[in-house]
Design a protein around this motif. Structure first.
Motif, PDB file in Angstrom:
ATOM      1  N   PHE A  61      91.056 -24.170 -22.345  1.00 27.24           N
ATOM      2  CA  PHE A  61      91.456 -25.401 -22.485  1.00 27.24           C
ATOM      3  C   PHE A  61      91.878 -25.956 -20.965  1.00 27.24           C
ATOM      4  N   TRP A  62      91.917 -25.111 -19.820  1.00 33.19           N
ATOM      5  CA  TRP A  62      92.526 -25.487 -18.574  1.00 33.19           C
ATOM      6  C   TRP A  62      91.462 -24.841 -17.707  1.00 33.19           C
ATOM      7  N   PRO A  63      91.294 -25.528 -16.617  1.00 35.07           N
ATOM      8  CA  PRO A  63      90.851 -24.850 -15.440  1.00 35.07           C
ATOM      9  C   PRO A  63      91.746 -23.833 -14.636  1.00 35.07           C
ATOM     10  N   ARG A  64      91.124 -22.636 -14.481  1.00 34.29           N
ATOM     11  CA  ARG A  64      92.094 -21.528 -13.623  1.00 34.29           C
ATOM     12  C   ARG A  64      91.917 -21.809 -12.353  1.00 34.29           C
ATOM     13  N   VAL A  65      90.870 -22.252 -11.820  1.00 27.52           N
ATOM     14  CA  VAL A  65      90.724 -22.495 -10.233  1.00 27.52           C
ATOM     15  C   VAL A  65      90.084 -23.835  -9.990  1.00 27.52           C
ATOM     16  N   PHE A  66      90.949 -24.962  -9.949  1.00 23.22           N
ATOM     17  CA  PHE A  66      90.593 -26.070 -10.186  1.00 23.22           C
ATOM     18  C   PHE A  66      89.867 -26.637  -8.925  1.00 23.22           C
ATOM     19  N   THR A  67      88.592 -27.120  -8.870  1.00 21.55           N
ATOM     20  CA  THR A  67      87.711 -27.590  -7.872  1.00 21.55           C
ATOM     21  C   THR A  67      87.121 -28.970  -8.343  1.00 21.55           C
ATOM     22  N   LEU A  68      86.539 -29.783  -7.298  1.00 25.39           N
ATOM     23  CA  LEU A  68      85.737 -30.740  -7.687  1.00 25.39           C
ATOM     24  C   LEU A  68      84.231 -30.675  -7.160  1.00 25.39           C
ATOM     25  N   ASP A  69      83.970 -29.185  -6.675  1.00 27.03           N
ATOM     26  CA  ASP A  69      82.651 -28.847  -5.957  1.00 27.03           C
ATOM     27  C   ASP A  69      81.610 -29.157  -7.032  1.00 27.03           C
ATOM     28  N   ASN A  70      81.815 -29.132  -8.404  1.00 26.02           N
ATOM     29  CA  ASN A  70      80.635 -29.253  -9.274  1.00 26.02           C
ATOM     30  C   ASN A  70      80.119 -30.628  -9.547  1.00 26.02           C
ATOM     31  N   TYR A  71      81.193 -31.635  -9.330  1.00 21.49           N
ATOM     32  CA  TYR A  71      81.014 -33.007  -9.296  1.00 21.49           C
ATOM     33  C   TYR A  71      80.208 -33.240  -8.111  1.00 21.49           C
ATOM     34  N   LYS A  72      80.813 -32.715  -7.107  1.00 25.36           N
ATOM     35  CA  LYS A  72      80.233 -32.970  -5.672  1.00 25.36           C
ATOM     36  C   LYS A  72      78.548 -32.673  -5.481  1.00 25.36           C
ATOM     37  N   GLU A  73      78.404 -31.397  -6.303  1.00 27.43           N
ATOM     38  CA  GLU A  73      76.984 -31.061  -6.137  1.00 27.43           C
ATOM     39  C   GLU A  73      76.324 -31.961  -6.972  1.00 27.43           C
ATOM     40  N   VAL A  74      76.685 -32.446  -8.297  1.00 30.07           N
ATOM     41  CA  VAL A  74      75.892 -33.541  -9.192  1.00 30.07           C
ATOM     42  C   VAL A  74      75.689 -34.522  -8.441  1.00 30.07           C
ATOM     43  N   PHE A  75      76.433 -35.239  -7.551  1.00 31.79           N
ATOM     44  CA  PHE A  75      76.326 -36.469  -6.992  1.00 31.79           C
ATOM     45  C   PHE A  75      76.009 -36.397  -5.421  1.00 31.79           C
ATOM     46  N   ALA A  76      75.750 -35.170  -4.942  1.00 29.24           N
ATOM     47  CA  ALA A  76      75.309 -34.748  -3.394  1.00 29.24           C
ATOM     48  C   ALA A  76      73.948 -35.542  -3.340  1.00 29.24           C
ATOM     49  N   ASP A  77      72.960 -35.328  -4.093  1.00 33.08           N
ATOM     50  CA  ASP A  77      71.775 -35.999  -4.432  1.00 33.08           C
ATOM     51  C   ASP A  77      71.928 -37.485  -4.677  1.00 33.08           C
ATOM     52  N   GLY A  78      71.512 -38.424  -3.647  1.00 28.36           N
ATOM     53  CA  GLY A  78      71.642 -39.933  -3.956  1.00 28.36           C
ATOM     54  C   GLY A  78      70.905 -40.397  -4.682  1.00 28.36           C
ATOM     55  N   LYS A  79      69.785 -39.638  -5.391  1.00 30.31           N
ATOM     56  CA  LYS A  79      69.102 -40.055  -6.439  1.00 30.31           C
ATOM     57  C   LYS A  79      69.942 -40.543  -7.917  1.00 30.31           C
ATOM     58  N   ILE A  80      71.126 -39.810  -8.060  1.00 27.28           N
ATOM     59  CA  ILE A  80      71.793 -39.877  -9.104  1.00 27.28           C
ATOM     60  C   ILE A  80      72.198 -41.023  -9.506  1.00 27.28           C
ATOM     61  N   MET A  81      72.687 -42.083  -8.309  1.00 32.69           N
ATOM     62  CA  MET A  81      73.275 -43.395  -8.435  1.00 32.69           C
ATOM     63  C   MET A  81      71.987 -44.168  -8.825  1.00 32.69           C
ATOM     64  N   LYS A  82      70.897 -43.985  -8.342  1.00 32.96           N
ATOM     65  CA  LYS A  82      69.684 -44.757  -8.514  1.00 32.96           C
ATOM     66  C   LYS A  82      69.235 -44.697  -9.939  1.00 32.96           C
ATOM     67  N   ALA A  83      69.437 -43.418 -10.432  1.00 30.99           N
ATOM     68  CA  ALA A  83      69.088 -42.808 -11.940  1.00 30.99           C
ATOM     69  C   ALA A  83      70.009 -43.657 -12.797  1.00 30.99           C
ATOM     70  N   TYR A  84      71.122 -43.790 -12.465  1.00 32.82           N
ATOM     71  CA  TYR A  84      72.197 -44.380 -13.320  1.00 32.82           C
ATOM     72  C   TYR A  84      71.879 -45.727 -13.474  1.00 32.82           C
ATOM     73  N   SER A  85      71.398 -46.398 -12.586  1.00 24.88           N
ATOM     74  CA  SER A  85      70.921 -47.764 -12.647  1.00 24.88           C
ATOM     75  C   SER A  85      69.808 -48.193 -13.637  1.00 24.88           C
ATOM     76  N   ILE A  86      68.635 -47.272 -13.384  1.00 21.56           N
ATOM     77  CA  ILE A  86      67.439 -47.078 -14.330  1.00 21.56           C
ATOM     78  C   ILE A  86      68.144 -46.736 -15.722  1.00 21.56           C
ATOM     79  N   THR A  87      68.988 -45.927 -16.022  1.00 18.31           N
ATOM     80  CA  THR A  87      69.272 -45.493 -17.219  1.00 18.31           C
ATOM     81  C   THR A  87      70.004 -46.768 -17.844  1.00 18.31           C
ATOM     82  N   ILE A  88      71.271 -47.291 -17.139  1.00 19.27           N
ATOM     83  CA  ILE A  88      71.762 -48.546 -17.709  1.00 19.27           C
ATOM     84  C   ILE A  88      70.752 -49.632 -18.243  1.00 19.27           C
TER      85      ILE A  88
END
Length: 306
Positions: A61-88
């Motif tokens: 229920f709670w992260p043991r070693v907190f990090t934002l690296d997973n989300y940074k990796e998801v948004f590291a590719d610039g395509k994700i924001m363009k993809a969000y505009s297509i999806t919306i």
């Protein structure tokens, strides 16, 4: 003035059997809620936890070693924001057009004086049982010029048979006296549809709209199979391709140094998967509070007097 006598409320005595049944219902509801909430909390905790540490297990229920690296990796590719505009864009446009076409078709099918009403309904229902298959569908989209086009996300799913029949059934439950009164006041079909039928059909419109929007938001298949260019990929397709690459790279470890580096990496395919689930799920969940009231609230209460 005579004093108004207060009516004492008599409580209905419940026997032991009724109490046990009520307790059992509460237990089942709570268990179902926990079965839904607990996995969501676990996914959220894993998405904020270090990937190498999460591989050891023991996170609930709670992260043991907190990090934002997973989300940074998801948004590291610039395509994700363009993809969000297509999806919306496809979700808003596709849902709006689907509601318009579906409600108009349902209103026409509910009219008993429509020529060939039963035959049309039978032909529409037939498509629920049989389809042409993937290859004929692909060829049809190609002939229509929908491949590699934004409209391949919108036009094919503009009318769903299940949603159409659901809306038609709801329209049929609206008393005929309302429509007859509108006709006596000089309303035509379109005015009756916009001023009588639609205002009374907010619950079914909200439910169908939500189902359609969720279908558009979660669809990755169309982008993967009908788009040659990644520029028009929706966010689900981008994340699906991202996860496929991450899982493939995790299986292509050839040397001991690569295995050690991957084991100590803050981002793994599993942690990336959890972050991707949160990224794609949270936005559509924000829509639910706005339409929740229509699931339980009926708009027909008190519509007809006398």
């Amino acid at each position: 003035m005579e004093k108004v006598k207060k009516v004492k409320k008599t409580k209905i005595k419940e026997n032991l059997g009724d109490r046990l049944i009520q307790a059992f219902i509460y237990f089942v509801v709570i268990a179902l809620c926990l079965a839904i909430i607990v996995p969501c909390i676990n996914v959220l905790a894993l998405s904020f936890n270090d990937g190498a540490d999460a591989a050891k297990g023991g996170i609930y229920f709670w992260p043991r070693v907190f990090t934002l690296d997973n989300y940074k990796e998801v948004f590291a590719d610039g395509k994700i924001m363009k993809a969000y505009s297509i999806t919306i864009g496809r979700t808003v446009i596709g849902t709006s057009l689907s509601l318009i076409v579906t409600s108009l078709a349902a209103f026409a099918l509910k009219e008993k004086d429509l020529p060939g009403r039963k035959l049309i309904t039978m032909m529409i229902t037939f498509t629920m049982l049989f389809s042409g298959g993937m290859i004929p569908t692909y060829i049809q989209y190609k002939n229509l010029g929908l491949l590699n086009s934004f409209w391949v996300y919108v036009i094919p799913g503009m009318v769903g048979v299940t949603n159409l029949l659901m809306v038609r059934t709801f329209f049929e439950s609206i008393p005929d006296s309302l429509e007859e009164s509108a006709k006596l006041d000089g309303c035509g079909y379109f005015k009756t549809y916009t001023q009588i039928i639609l205002p009374l059909s907010k619950p079914v419109i909200a439910v169908v709209g939500l189902y359609t929007a969720v279908g558009h938001w979660n669809d990755w298949f169309s982008g993967a199979f009908y788009m040659n260019s990644s520029k028009l990929w929706p966010v689900q397709t981008v994340l699906q391709q991202m996860l496929s690459r991450a899982m493939a790279s995790s299986q292509e470890v050839t040397t001991a140094s690569q295995a050690i580096a991957q084991a100590n990496s803050a981002v793994t395919s599993d942690s990336l998967k959890m972050a991707a689930v949160i990224v794609t799920t949270v936005p559509i969940l924000c829509v639910y509070p706005f339409v929740q009231k229509y699931f339980a609230k009926g708009a027909m209460i008190g519509a007809v007097k006398g």
